[in-house]
Design an enzyme around this catalytic site. Structure first.
Site, PDB file in Angstrom:
ATOM      1  N   THR A   1     -39.035 133.428  16.221  1.00 34.88           N
ATOM      2  CA  THR A   1     -38.196 132.463  15.496  1.00 34.88           C
ATOM      3  C   THR A   1     -39.051 131.278  15.048  1.00 34.88           C
ATOM      4  O   THR A   1     -39.006 130.857  13.879  1.00 34.88           O
ATOM      5  CB  THR A   1     -37.045 131.969  16.397  1.00 34.88           C
TER       6      THR A   1
ATOM      7  N   ASN B   1     -34.528 144.992  13.125  1.00 32.43           N
ATOM      8  CA  ASN B   1     -34.094 144.985  14.525  1.00 32.43           C
ATOM      9  C   ASN B   1     -32.805 145.769  14.763  1.00 32.43           C
ATOM     10  O   ASN B   1     -32.597 146.307  15.842  1.00 32.43           O
ATOM     11  CB  ASN B   1     -33.921 143.542  15.023  1.00 32.43           C
TER      12      ASN B   1
ATOM     13  N   GLN C   1     -40.408 143.295  15.790  1.00 37.49           N
ATOM     14  CA  GLN C   1     -40.045 144.594  16.377  1.00 37.49           C
ATOM     15  C   GLN C   1     -41.179 145.625  16.328  1.00 37.49           C
ATOM     16  O   GLN C   1     -41.009 146.726  16.835  1.00 37.49           O
ATOM     17  CB  GLN C   1     -38.814 145.164  15.663  1.00 37.49           C
TER      18      GLN C   1
ATOM     19  N   GLY D   1     -43.461 137.836  22.125  1.00 38.64           N
ATOM     20  CA  GLY D   1     -43.895 138.408  23.403  1.00 38.64           C
ATOM     21  C   GLY D   1     -42.830 139.255  24.077  1.00 38.64           C
ATOM     22  O   GLY D   1     -43.116 140.332  24.602  1.00 38.64           O
ATOM     23  N   HIS D   2     -41.575 138.778  24.029  1.00 35.31           N
ATOM     24  CA  HIS D   2     -40.562 139.462  24.848  1.00 35.31           C
ATOM     25  C   HIS D   2     -40.095 140.786  24.265  1.00 35.31           C
ATOM     26  O   HIS D   2     -39.321 141.509  24.905  1.00 35.31           O
ATOM     27  CB  HIS D   2     -39.379 138.526  25.166  1.00 35.31           C
TER      28      HIS D   2
ATOM     29  N   THR E   1     -48.522 120.979  24.634  1.00 36.51           N
ATOM     30  CA  THR E   1     -49.377 121.619  25.646  1.00 36.51           C
ATOM     31  C   THR E   1     -49.181 123.124  25.602  1.00 36.51           C
ATOM     32  O   THR E   1     -48.043 123.606  25.581  1.00 36.51           O
ATOM     33  CB  THR E   1     -49.009 121.079  27.044  1.00 36.51           C
TER      34      THR E   1
ATOM     35  N   CYS F   1     -28.619 138.581  19.008  1.00 36.89           N
ATOM     36  CA  CYS F   1     -28.228 137.233  18.598  1.00 36.89           C
ATOM     37  C   CYS F   1     -26.799 137.215  18.071  1.00 36.89           C
ATOM     38  O   CYS F   1     -26.119 136.210  18.138  1.00 36.89           O
ATOM     39  CB  CYS F   1     -29.146 136.717  17.501  1.00 36.89           C
TER      40      CYS F   1
HETATM   41  N1  PMP Z   1     -37.249 138.695  14.022  1.00 40.46           N
HETATM   42  C1  PMP Z   1     -36.780 139.868  14.440  1.00 40.46           C
HETATM   43  C2  PMP Z   1     -36.858 141.055  13.529  1.00 40.46           C
HETATM   44  C3  PMP Z   1     -36.226 139.997  15.715  1.00 40.46           C
HETATM   45  O1  PMP Z   1     -35.761 141.170  16.129  1.00 40.46           O
HETATM   46  C4  PMP Z   1     -36.166 138.853  16.544  1.00 40.46           C
HETATM   47  C5  PMP Z   1     -35.536 138.927  17.914  1.00 40.46           C
HETATM   48  N2  PMP Z   1     -34.258 139.503  17.916  1.00 40.46           N
HETATM   49  C6  PMP Z   1     -36.680 137.642  16.067  1.00 40.46           C
HETATM   50  C7  PMP Z   1     -37.215 137.610  14.797  1.00 40.46           C
HETATM   51  C8  PMP Z   1     -36.676 136.412  16.911  1.00 40.46           C
HETATM   52  O2  PMP Z   1     -37.640 136.537  17.926  1.00 40.46           O
HETATM   53  P1  PMP Z   1     -37.692 135.563  19.169  1.00 40.46           P
HETATM   54  O3  PMP Z   1     -36.626 136.021  20.104  1.00 40.46           O
HETATM   55  O4  PMP Z   1     -39.071 135.772  19.721  1.00 40.46           O
HETATM   56  O5  PMP Z   1     -37.506 134.185  18.678  1.00 40.46           O
END
Ligand code: PMP
Length: 374
Positions: free
Chosen positions: A72, A152, A180, A201-202, A242, A325
């Site tokens: 994001t 996504n 993704q 990362g996640h 930081t 989301c």
């Molecule tokens: N772009 C895409 C295509 C995603 O799937 C996501 C997470 N759902 C994001 C952006 C946002 O990523 P983050 O959770 O790391 O902010």
């Protein structure tokens, strides 16, 4: 125990990565900005190793990697950071697609309120952008094209190679949201025509709260990004604050592991997908999207509402009906709407996503439960 099949929403942290994060929090906790002692130097070394590990995924130079809090933030920096350049050079036209993540669409919408002109490319019923439409939309005053790599919700893979080809004779900046695909799907992102890549990362078995923006130089020239907030000048002034050394170190290691294994992971994932698709065909399921990622399947079974199905599947598999989301809201998916799916197909859409860690998708059970709703 419920089988987790929502890897597109987030992934568990690989234990080796978690151990490294722990070590960097508890034992090697220096501030990478401290130049006066070995705690800082050790932390800085960890950050620089991670920078190289992230860069390697897309064959970038380590100096082209900026650490952020996630995709994001990377998307916001890439898009809003170009504003000054666009205004100064009277290039206030942006091209994006109707199926981008909100973290791309919202900053672009903001620029639209500030006098930018935006072209939203359509997708076809398979969720694919048409490169000829992109070609026709290009103008001299286009400053940015922002197109995601893998969607996504549906997993549709956009034709990044063809897009790069079309843009080869144009100066506009190309941003690819690769949240993704980064590290997991080892194709196309190493194309030097891509100026900005967002990673998270996640989605790659590292912790939440870390990501990267890769900003490639053209020759020796850095892209003209300006900071969107200000502070201590870290990360070339583009992401001041930081550095989250433990998360950065963990993300770096996760990237290295992914890079070594992605081909194998993709093959394993494709096998799981083929089995699930075979089972769902017995219910005459419609697959939402074509040419999609091996890690995800978005489908609808005629006559079945996704909310009802997800409730019935609870305790067996954890799946979703859209992006994490928006899965808490009932607004219909803007991605499926853009693909022109019927309201019934959208209301029935279920997203199942897995990874190399998934040993088994209980396709038979899933089908039996859904059949019970018919
Ligand atoms: N772009 C895409 C295509 C995603 O799937 C996501 C997470 N759902 C994001 C952006 C946002 O990523 P983050 O959770 O790391 O902010």
């Amino acid at each position: 125990m419920t089988i987790y099949l929502d890897y597109n929403a987030t992934t568990p942290v690989i234990p080796k990565v978690a151990n490294l994060v722990y070590k960097m929090m508890v034992d090697e906790y220096g501030n990478s900005g401290s130049r006066t002692h070995e705690f800082g130097i050790t932390a800085k070394r960890a950050v620089e190793l991670a920078r190289a590990q992230v860069a390697q995924v897309v064959r970038a130079d380590k100096t082209e990697v900026i650490f952020t809090s996630g995709a994001t933030e990377s998307n916001n920096i890439a898009i809003l950071g170009l504003r000054e350049f666009a205004e100064t050079n009277e290039k206030k036209h942006i091209i994006t697609t109707k199926i981008e993540h909100k973290s791309v669409l919202e900053p672009i919408k903001h620029l639209q309120t500030q006098g930018f002109d935006v072209t939203y490319l359509n997708v076809d019923k398979d969720g694919q952008v048409n490169v000829n439409e992109l070609k026709a939309a290009m103008r001299d005053e286009t400053c940015l094209i922002s197109i995601m790599h893998i969607n996504n919700e549906t997993g549709s893979i956009q034709p990044i190679k063809d897009i790069c080809q079309i843009l080869s004779s144009h100066e506009a900046y190309l941003h690819v949201d690769a949240a993704q695909s980064f590290g997991k799907y080892p194709f196309d992102l190493d194309n030097p025509r891509i100026d900005f890549i967002s990673a998270s990362g996640h989605k790659l078995f590292a912790p939440k709260g870390i990501g990267a923006l890769i900003m490639r130089r053209r020759g020796y020239i850095k892209p003209p990004l300006r900071p969107i907030y200000f502070g201590g000048g870290q990360e070339k002034g583009l992401r001041p604050g930081t550095l989250a050394v433990p998360l950065i170190a963990g993300f770096g290691l996760a990237c290295e592991l992914a890079q070594k294994n992605a081909q194998k992971w993709c093959i394993h994932a494709a096998g799981l997908k083929a089995e699930l698709m075979d089972s769902l065909r017995t219910l005459e399921a419609k697959f939402n999207g074509n040419n999609t990622s091996p890690y995800v399947l978005n489908f609808s079974v005629p006559g079945v509402n996704s909310e009802a199905a997800i409730v019935m599947l609870k305790g067996i598999v954890a799946v979703s009906n859209g992006s994490a989301c928006t899965s808490s809201s009932y607004t219909p998916s803007h991605v499926l709407l853009a693909m022109g799916l019927s309201q019934e197909q959208i209301n029935g859409s279920i997203r199942v996503s897995w990874s190399h860690q998934t040993t088994f998708v209980p396709s038979y059970e899933i089908c039996q439960i859904i059949k019970g709703l018919l």
